[in-house]
Design a protein around this motif. Structure first.
Motif, PDB file in Angstrom:
ATOM      1  N   ARG A 141       0.835  -1.210   0.000  1.00 40.47           N
ATOM      2  CA  ARG A 141       0.000   0.000   0.000  1.00 40.47           C
ATOM      3  C   ARG A 141       0.866   1.255   0.000  1.00 40.47           C
ATOM      4  NH1 ARG A 141      -3.332  -3.151   3.231  1.00 40.47           N
ATOM      5  NH2 ARG A 141      -2.358  -2.426   5.136  1.00 40.47           N
ATOM      6  N   SER A 155       0.928   3.990  -2.989  1.00 41.04           N
ATOM      7  CA  SER A 155       0.538   5.374  -2.744  1.00 41.04           C
ATOM      8  C   SER A 155       1.636   6.330  -3.214  1.00 41.04           C
ATOM      9  CB  SER A 155       0.223   5.602  -1.268  1.00 41.04           C
ATOM     10  OG  SER A 155       1.392   5.514  -0.478  1.00 41.04           O
ATOM     11  N   THR A 190       1.333   6.530  -7.176  1.00 41.29           N
ATOM     12  CA  THR A 190       0.107   7.063  -7.753  1.00 41.29           C
ATOM     13  C   THR A 190       0.242   8.570  -7.932  1.00 41.29           C
ATOM     14  OG1 THR A 190      -1.143   5.355  -6.607  1.00 41.29           O
ATOM     15  CG2 THR A 190      -2.386   7.255  -7.424  1.00 41.29           C
ATOM     16  N   ARG A 222      -0.501  12.339  -7.914  1.00 40.55           N
ATOM     17  CA  ARG A 222      -1.421  13.127  -7.086  1.00 40.55           C
ATOM     18  C   ARG A 222      -2.258  14.028  -7.979  1.00 40.55           C
ATOM     19  NH1 ARG A 222       0.359  13.374  -1.470  1.00 40.55           N
ATOM     20  NH2 ARG A 222       2.213  12.096  -1.325  1.00 40.55           N
TER      21      ARG A 222
END
Length: 78
Positions: free
Chosen positions: A63, A67, A70, A72
């Motif tokens: 995770r 994150s 990814t 923003r």
């Protein structure tokens, strides 16, 4: 996991879609050998001629990595 070659999947799909008797049926496809992810990585490495390794990580580590990868949302355009 038993990897299945895409040609085998296509052959099964063609047969199921063109012959009677498959409506509502569930077909489970499996390959000839069950391989762990580490074994799959080793085989890929042998084929491409360089070492490849599989590294297991915990769900929390995955995770965190996802994150970070990814993009923003650009808040200045909101």
């Amino acid at each position: 996991m038993s990897p299945v070659h895409e040609r085998d999947i296509a052959a099964v799909a063609a047969r199921v879609l063109t012959r009677d008797g498959h409506a509502g049926a569930v077909h489970e496809l499996t390959g000839p050998h069950s391989l762990t992810q580490s074994e799959q990585a080793r085989v890929i490495g042998e084929v491409i001629g360089r070492p490849v390794r599989w590294e297991e990580s915990s769900p929390s580590v995955r995770r965190r990595r996802e994150s970070c990868a990814t993009p923003r949302k650009d808040r200045s355009r909101s």
